[in-house]
Each structure stands twice: as C-alpha cells, then as structure tokens.
Design a protein around this motif. Structure first.
Motif, PDB file in Angstrom:
ATOM      1  N   GLU A 116       0.831  -1.200   0.000  1.00 29.86           N
ATOM      2  CA  GLU A 116       0.000   0.000   0.000  1.00 29.86           C
ATOM      3  C   GLU A 116       0.868   1.254   0.000  1.00 29.86           C
ATOM      4  O   GLU A 116       0.584   2.228  -0.711  1.00 29.86           O
ATOM      5  CB  GLU A 116      -0.913  -0.011   1.224  1.00 29.86           C
ATOM      6  CG  GLU A 116      -1.819   1.200   1.343  1.00 29.86           C
ATOM      7  CD  GLU A 116      -2.777   1.345   0.181  1.00 29.86           C
ATOM      8  OE1 GLU A 116      -3.165   2.490  -0.127  1.00 29.86           O
ATOM      9  OE2 GLU A 116      -3.128   0.312  -0.427  1.00 29.86           O
ATOM     10  N   GLN A 117       1.952   1.237   0.790  1.00 27.71           N
ATOM     11  CA  GLN A 117       2.862   2.375   0.809  1.00 27.71           C
ATOM     12  C   GLN A 117       3.534   2.554  -0.546  1.00 27.71           C
ATOM     13  O   GLN A 117       3.701   3.680  -1.026  1.00 27.71           O
ATOM     14  CB  GLN A 117       3.911   2.179   1.903  1.00 27.71           C
ATOM     15  CG  GLN A 117       3.348   2.214   3.315  1.00 27.71           C
ATOM     16  CD  GLN A 117       4.376   1.801   4.354  1.00 27.71           C
ATOM     17  OE1 GLN A 117       5.522   1.485   4.018  1.00 27.71           O
ATOM     18  NE2 GLN A 117       3.977   1.801   5.622  1.00 27.71           N
ATOM     19  N   SER A 118       3.927   1.450  -1.177  1.00 30.83           N
ATOM     20  CA  SER A 118       4.551   1.531  -2.495  1.00 30.83           C
ATOM     21  C   SER A 118       3.572   2.076  -3.523  1.00 30.83           C
ATOM     22  O   SER A 118       3.943   2.903  -4.373  1.00 30.83           O
ATOM     23  CB  SER A 118       5.041   0.141  -2.923  1.00 30.83           C
ATOM     24  OG  SER A 118       5.555   0.163  -4.236  1.00 30.83           O
ATOM     25  N   ARG A 119       2.323   1.635  -3.428  1.00 26.81           N
ATOM     26  CA  ARG A 119       1.309   2.129  -4.359  1.00 26.81           C
ATOM     27  C   ARG A 119       1.076   3.630  -4.156  1.00 26.81           C
ATOM     28  O   ARG A 119       0.916   4.383  -5.121  1.00 26.81           O
ATOM     29  CB  ARG A 119       0.013   1.345  -4.154  1.00 26.81           C
ATOM     30  CG  ARG A 119      -1.033   1.602  -5.216  1.00 26.81           C
ATOM     31  CD  ARG A 119      -2.290   0.803  -4.959  1.00 26.81           C
ATOM     32  NE  ARG A 119      -2.042  -0.626  -5.060  1.00 26.81           N
ATOM     33  CZ  ARG A 119      -2.092  -1.469  -4.035  1.00 26.81           C
ATOM     34  NH1 ARG A 119      -2.376  -1.019  -2.829  1.00 26.81           N
ATOM     35  NH2 ARG A 119      -1.861  -2.748  -4.204  1.00 26.81           N
ATOM     36  N   ARG A 120       1.090   4.059  -2.883  1.00 29.73           N
ATOM     37  CA  ARG A 120       0.896   5.476  -2.598  1.00 29.73           C
ATOM     38  C   ARG A 120       2.079   6.304  -3.101  1.00 29.73           C
ATOM     39  O   ARG A 120       1.900   7.371  -3.696  1.00 29.73           O
ATOM     40  CB  ARG A 120       0.716   5.680  -1.094  1.00 29.73           C
ATOM     41  CG  ARG A 120       0.288   7.089  -0.720  1.00 29.73           C
ATOM     42  CD  ARG A 120       0.219   7.275   0.785  1.00 29.73           C
ATOM     43  NE  ARG A 120      -0.619   6.268   1.410  1.00 29.73           N
ATOM     44  CZ  ARG A 120      -0.173   5.323   2.227  1.00 29.73           C
ATOM     45  NH1 ARG A 120       1.116   5.263   2.515  1.00 29.73           N
ATOM     46  NH2 ARG A 120      -0.988   4.452   2.762  1.00 29.73           N
ATOM     47  N   ARG A 121       3.309   5.795  -2.873  1.00 29.35           N
ATOM     48  CA  ARG A 121       4.491   6.521  -3.350  1.00 29.35           C
ATOM     49  C   ARG A 121       4.511   6.605  -4.874  1.00 29.35           C
ATOM     50  O   ARG A 121       4.885   7.631  -5.452  1.00 29.35           O
ATOM     51  CB  ARG A 121       5.759   5.836  -2.842  1.00 29.35           C
ATOM     52  CG  ARG A 121       6.017   6.019  -1.359  1.00 29.35           C
ATOM     53  CD  ARG A 121       7.441   5.614  -1.013  1.00 29.35           C
ATOM     54  NE  ARG A 121       7.703   4.224  -1.354  1.00 29.35           N
ATOM     55  CZ  ARG A 121       7.536   3.211  -0.508  1.00 29.35           C
ATOM     56  NH1 ARG A 121       7.093   3.432   0.717  1.00 29.35           N
ATOM     57  NH2 ARG A 121       7.814   1.971  -0.876  1.00 29.35           N
ATOM     58  N   GLN A 122       4.107   5.518  -5.519  1.00 26.32           N
ATOM     59  CA  GLN A 122       4.083   5.517  -6.978  1.00 26.32           C
ATOM     60  C   GLN A 122       3.067   6.525  -7.505  1.00 26.32           C
ATOM     61  O   GLN A 122       3.334   7.242  -8.485  1.00 26.32           O
ATOM     62  CB  GLN A 122       3.746   4.115  -7.487  1.00 26.32           C
ATOM     63  CG  GLN A 122       3.831   3.974  -8.997  1.00 26.32           C
ATOM     64  CD  GLN A 122       3.582   2.542  -9.446  1.00 26.32           C
ATOM     65  OE1 GLN A 122       3.227   1.686  -8.638  1.00 26.32           O
ATOM     66  NE2 GLN A 122       3.765   2.280 -10.720  1.00 26.32           N
ATOM     67  N   ALA A 123       1.905   6.583  -6.834  1.00 23.03           N
ATOM     68  CA  ALA A 123       0.896   7.559  -7.250  1.00 23.03           C
ATOM     69  C   ALA A 123       1.400   8.982  -7.042  1.00 23.03           C
ATOM     70  O   ALA A 123       1.177   9.871  -7.886  1.00 23.03           O
ATOM     71  CB  ALA A 123      -0.397   7.330  -6.471  1.00 23.03           C
ATOM     72  N   GLU A 124       2.094   9.212  -5.921  1.00 23.62           N
ATOM     73  CA  GLU A 124       2.643  10.546  -5.667  1.00 23.62           C
ATOM     74  C   GLU A 124       3.717  10.897  -6.684  1.00 23.62           C
ATOM     75  O   GLU A 124       3.812  12.045  -7.134  1.00 23.62           O
ATOM     76  CB  GLU A 124       3.213  10.598  -4.247  1.00 23.62           C
ATOM     77  CG  GLU A 124       2.154  10.502  -3.153  1.00 23.62           C
ATOM     78  CD  GLU A 124       2.777  10.385  -1.774  1.00 23.62           C
ATOM     79  OE1 GLU A 124       4.032  10.253  -1.707  1.00 23.62           O
ATOM     80  OE2 GLU A 124       2.033  10.421  -0.774  1.00 23.62           O
ATOM     81  N   ARG A 125       4.544   9.915  -7.054  1.00 20.16           N
ATOM     82  CA  ARG A 125       5.593  10.174  -8.039  1.00 20.16           C
ATOM     83  C   ARG A 125       4.989  10.505  -9.405  1.00 20.16           C
ATOM     84  O   ARG A 125       5.434  11.437 -10.088  1.00 20.16           O
ATOM     85  CB  ARG A 125       6.511   8.956  -8.141  1.00 20.16           C
ATOM     86  CG  ARG A 125       7.700   9.174  -9.068  1.00 20.16           C
ATOM     87  CD  ARG A 125       8.706   8.048  -8.941  1.00 20.16           C
ATOM     88  NE  ARG A 125       8.132   6.736  -9.216  1.00 20.16           N
ATOM     89  CZ  ARG A 125       7.866   5.827  -8.272  1.00 20.16           C
ATOM     90  NH1 ARG A 125       8.101   6.107  -6.996  1.00 20.16           N
ATOM     91  NH2 ARG A 125       7.355   4.658  -8.586  1.00 20.16           N
ATOM     92  N   LYS A 126       3.965   9.755  -9.794  1.00 18.96           N
ATOM     93  CA  LYS A 126       3.318  10.035 -11.072  1.00 18.96           C
ATOM     94  C   LYS A 126       2.641  11.400 -11.055  1.00 18.96           C
ATOM     95  O   LYS A 126       2.661  12.130 -12.051  1.00 18.96           O
ATOM     96  CB  LYS A 126       2.296   8.942 -11.379  1.00 18.96           C
ATOM     97  CG  LYS A 126       2.914   7.613 -11.771  1.00 18.96           C
ATOM     98  CD  LYS A 126       1.837   6.605 -12.144  1.00 18.96           C
ATOM     99  CE  LYS A 126       2.464   5.296 -12.614  1.00 18.96           C
ATOM    100  NZ  LYS A 126       1.428   4.292 -12.983  1.00 18.96           N
ATOM    101  N   ALA A 127       2.050  11.731  -9.900  1.00 19.02           N
ATOM    102  CA  ALA A 127       1.404  13.043  -9.794  1.00 19.02           C
ATOM    103  C   ALA A 127       2.432  14.161  -9.907  1.00 19.02           C
ATOM    104  O   ALA A 127       2.180  15.202 -10.543  1.00 19.02           O
ATOM    105  CB  ALA A 127       0.648  13.141  -8.471  1.00 19.02           C
ATOM    106  N   ALA A 128       3.621  13.956  -9.300  1.00 21.14           N
ATOM    107  CA  ALA A 128       4.671  14.976  -9.382  1.00 21.14           C
ATOM    108  C   ALA A 128       5.181  15.116 -10.813  1.00 21.14           C
ATOM    109  O   ALA A 128       5.427  16.237 -11.298  1.00 21.14           O
ATOM    110  CB  ALA A 128       5.814  14.611  -8.441  1.00 21.14           C
ATOM    111  N   GLU A 129       5.351  13.970 -11.494  1.00 21.47           N
ATOM    112  CA  GLU A 129       5.803  14.025 -12.881  1.00 21.47           C
ATOM    113  C   GLU A 129       4.771  14.717 -13.766  1.00 21.47           C
ATOM    114  O   GLU A 129       5.118  15.507 -14.650  1.00 21.47           O
ATOM    115  CB  GLU A 129       6.073  12.605 -13.386  1.00 21.47           C
ATOM    116  CG  GLU A 129       7.256  11.924 -12.710  1.00 21.47           C
ATOM    117  CD  GLU A 129       7.398  10.479 -13.139  1.00 21.47           C
ATOM    118  OE1 GLU A 129       6.499   9.997 -13.881  1.00 21.47           O
ATOM    119  OE2 GLU A 129       8.390   9.828 -12.741  1.00 21.47           O
ATOM    120  N   ARG A 130       3.520  14.438 -13.534  1.00 20.37           N
ATOM    121  CA  ARG A 130       2.457  15.072 -14.320  1.00 20.37           C
ATOM    122  C   ARG A 130       2.413  16.571 -14.034  1.00 20.37           C
ATOM    123  O   ARG A 130       2.229  17.382 -14.948  1.00 20.37           O
ATOM    124  CB  ARG A 130       1.116  14.424 -13.985  1.00 20.37           C
ATOM    125  CG  ARG A 130      -0.080  15.090 -14.653  1.00 20.37           C
ATOM    126  CD  ARG A 130      -1.366  14.379 -14.264  1.00 20.37           C
ATOM    127  NE  ARG A 130      -2.542  15.097 -14.712  1.00 20.37           N
ATOM    128  CZ  ARG A 130      -3.048  15.046 -15.931  1.00 20.37           C
ATOM    129  NH1 ARG A 130      -2.463  14.291 -16.848  1.00 20.37           N
ATOM    130  NH2 ARG A 130      -4.127  15.729 -16.258  1.00 20.37           N
TER     131      ARG A 130
END
Length: 493
Positions: free
Chosen positions: A400-414
C-alpha cells in the motif's frame, strides 16, 4: 476438537464410600514422591498457572483431591478420573503417575490422586505396572481388559496405541517390560506439560505419525498436536535429548519440507506451479492440506524441536547450530521488489525450539515465553513465535505504501509537465489541460489558460462584430443612389 476431559473435582460423581482398593493393591504413600525423575513429582509452578487458550476453572480444586491432614477426609478415585487415565494410556501406551498428573490434573498440588487412581484401576485389572524406572517411578500400561475399555472411550478418529502384552520367562513368571528409554519418557513429558498448559487434551495428541515420501523414506513425528482452541490447529514435535547429530535434525526438516511439497491426488501440476506465485493459493494443491487443518498463518504446519538433557549451554549450542544448518527451510524468501522488507513465508516451515527444563522452570509452563522461533533472538509465547509480523501483513502495508508513493511520483511528474499560460503565467487546470491536449487541431489560444483564452475570445469576437458592422455600413453607403437637391427653380416633374 474433543471436549475437555478434565472436569472440576468438586462436581465429579464419586464412588460409594464403602468401596476400597482390592487387597494387594499398592496404597498411596502419605506424601508425594520426591525421587529423581524426568520431571519432578512435586509441582514446580503455582496452582494458578496460565492455560493457553482455555479459561481457568472456577470450582474448588482441593475438594477430595488434596485433603488436609487436619480434616478427616478420605479421597476415593472417581469414575471421571478413571476414564481420564484410561484414555491417556490408550493414546500414549505407557506413562508414569507424574506424566498423567501433569497432563490431566496440573492444578493438583502433587500426583498422589493420580497414583491412587492408578492403584484403583490396577485392583480392577485394567492397568498394571510394566516396570520401575531408574528414577523410582512405576511405568503403567493397560491390561487387555483396560485396553478394550479405553478403545470404547476413545472416539473413532483417535489413534489407539498397541496393547503391551505381559511377557513371561521360562518358568512362567511375568517379567518387566523393556524398550522404554529416556527418549520415550521425554516425549510423554512433553505432551504432559503442553496439555497441562492448556494446549488441547490427551485426545489432541498422536504419536509416531508416518509421513511417507516418494523416494521410499517415511518420516515419523514423535508427536502431533492439534489444539485449535489454543491457536495452534496443528503442530509436529520432535524431542531430542541432545544426542542426535545436528545433520540428522536438519535432514528431518528437509524431509518434512519435501512432504509438504507433495501434490495432492489428481492435482493439476501446471496450476500448482502457477499458484506458487499466488501466496497461500498453492496449498490447495498440496497433499498436506488434505490431512492437516489450515494453520491460519503463512507457511506449512509448524515443527517444534523440544530439547532436554545435558547442560543449558549444550542445548543452546544445539539450537544455534540447527538454526544455521536449516535456514533454507524456515527463513522464507524476500519479495523481489525494491523497498520491500517483508518475507514470503508461504512455502516455508515455521520452526520453533524450546527446552523441557525451561518449560518446567517457568511459572506459566508451556504457556509462557519459553519458545523461540528460529531466525529470531527473543523468547516468546507459542502464539507469538508462530506469528509472522514480517510476513503477509507487512507485505500488504508495504504494498500500500509503495502504491501510494508511486501515485505521488506520477502526480509529481504530471505536475511538472503541466502547461503554463503564456500571458499570465498561471498553470493550466486539469480541465483546460485536457481540452488543449485532446484537440487534434492546434488553436491560436492553446497556450493560454482558460480565463485568458476566454478573454481573448471575447476580444476577438468584439473585434469581429465591429469589423462586420463597419463593413456593412460601407456597403450600405456604396449601394445607396445619389440624390440631387432641388432648387427653388427646379424643374417640376
């Protein structure tokens, strides 16, 4: 799970008061035995010991069991106690009064009541003394009559032990039995102290259960315990008196691991192979899940090594060496993804170790912190040792933490790619970004934010309207006929 066969003595049906043991039956001594034994005859823990997974009894444990010398009470064996003893001997075949006391009535202050029950059963011809151990304790077994009665008392699912027939010498005199060594005594003691701590009843145990392997070897477990009420649906136990080579103990774990990996009859090999990557789903294709109940935890059925004898330092050394040699079978595997510290135990054998000496010295007995999971340093209760805090639960949290970090990373890239208005410098809204990115034609205002684009469109529209009006005015002026003014003397028409 069979019902507990250890009712409150205060509510037991007692035999008539005029009934006494038959002539020639051994009478209980006035005080508990104090000779050396595999386990001491006197209680080593308070009567109020903790029972694993089972509530304490509210009835008086002293009624008839341990009469005070100042009171004129005479204890008489009860039908319930006799059934308990017959049932236990039907399962374990041979036991001392000390073993039966710790297994059946751990709340009693000593084993006198158990010895009296054995003597009463001896008078009825249902049990006999096979031999006397070096410790001075008598070893009791069932007679043919007692064996038949015990078989009727045991449920059909229980495994009845083989009758120990009385042997005679050339003169026709009975001889003492043999073949009962210190290992067998340690096995029975292990079952006794665990049952006394609340891990099931005598019916929860089986001895010498065969696990047949396809390469012609059969691995026998010293003990098999099923105590779901105590949080241990199944567990295999091996007792070692620190006299087996560590390589032999490691080989036992290897054979158990091989047996756990056997496919169930008619199981699909391809589906089983695919299920190995799906956690607990693989067990549905394995043979062990058809024989033993689900453990409720990751991994196979746990295996416990109970060490006894020699010195504490030698036992500790034996446990450390076993831990190093057998790591491949109990350690599990790390998940391959970066940032994950959880361990996959789904195809590992949970291995715990303990010592009989440690159990008997702990006030809580086997219910205390007397177990150590191989791979850990701390001593824990059995439930804590079998738990996997770094297993599936940790994996789910890290996932769940990895999924959250990945979502945050994608949001930052976007966010870094979000367009900026060329006029006012404001970042585009998601709606404006979607409109401009989704259009196949590039407009002149695609570089403007929504507000600036709207204003630009309004200005352009106003300019267009003004131009149209001007053009219409010019056209109207050009198309209008020329009209000459008439003078005072103009020609009349």
């Amino acid at each position: 799970m069979p019902a507990d066969l250890t009712p409150d003595p205060a509510f037991e049906p007692h035999e008539p008061a005029d009934r006494s043991p038959a002539d020639g039956v051994d009478q209980a001594p006035p005080a508990p035995s104090t000779g050396p034994s595999i386990a001491p005859s006197t209680a080593t823990s308070p009567a109020g010991r903790i029972r694993a997974g089972q509530p304490g009894k509210s009835g008086s444990g002293d009624a008839f069991d341990n009469p005070s010398k100042s009171l004129k009470q005479t204890w008489k064996p009860t039908h319930t106690r006799k059934k308990e003893v017959l049932t236990a001997l039907g399962i374990f075949q041979r036991a001392t009064a000390d073993h039966l006391w710790r297994m059946l009535r751990p709340g009693d202050r000593h084993d006198r009541c158990t010895r009296d029950t054995l003597n009463a059963l001896k008078g009825e011809g249902k049990v006999r003394v096979e031999t006397r151990l070096e410790s001075g304790h008598q070893l009791w077994v069932l007679t043919e009559r007692g064996h038949k009665e015990a078989k009727q008392l045991l449920p059909k699912s229980a495994r009845m032990s083989v009758l120990r027939k009385l042997q005679y010498d050339d003169d026709g005199e009975p001889v003492d039995g043999d073949g009962y060594d210190e290992h067998a005594a340690a096995v029975t003691s292990t079952a006794a102290v665990l049952t006394g701590a609340g891990y099931g009843t005598p019916l929860s145990w089986q001895t010498e259960i065969a696990h047949r392997l396809p390469y012609g070897y059969t691995q026998y477990a010293d003990l098999t315990m099923r105590a779901p009420d105590a949080g241990v649906p199944a567990m295999l136990l091996e007792v070692d008196r620190v006299n087996e080579p560590v390589d032999d103990l490691t080989a036992k774990l290897r054979r158990y691991n091989d047996w756990f990996e056997l496919l169930a009859p008619k199981a699909d090999k391809d589906r089983e192979k695919a299920a190995r990557r799906q956690g607990a789903a693989v067990h549905d294709f394995r043979l062990w899940s058809r024989i033993y109940p689900a453990t409720g935890r990751e991994g196979y059925v746990p295996v416990a090594f109970v060490f006894t004898g020699k010195t504490a330092a030698q036992r500790e050394s034996r446990m450390r060496r076993l831990e190093q040699a057998a790591r491949r079978y109990f350690a599990g595997t790390r998940y391959p993804w970066a940032g994950f510290t959880a361990v996959d135990y789904h195809q590992a054998v949970p291995v715990v170790v303990t010592e009989l000496e440690r159990i008997t010295a702990d006030p809580a007995g086997a219910a205390g912190k007397v177990w150590r999971r191989l791979g850990r340093d701390e001593w824990q209760t059995l439930s804590e040792a079998l738990d996997n805090p770094d297993g599936e639960r940790l994996y789910r949290r890290e996932e769940e933490q990895s999924r959250r970090r990945q979502a945050e990373r994608k949001a930052a890239e976007r966010e870094a790619q979000r367009p900026v208005c060329t006029q006012c410098g404001t970042k585009f809204t998601d709606e404006r970004w979607q409109v401009t990115a989704g259009s196949s034609w590039h407009g002149q205002w695609d570089g403007l934010c929504g507000s600036c684009a709207e204003q630009a469109a309004d200005r352009a529209e106003a300019e267009r309207v003004a131009r149209r009006q001007a053009e219409e005015a010019e056209r109207a002026a050009a198309e209008a006929p020329a009209v000459k003014p008439r003078g005072l003397f103009g020609r009349r028409r």
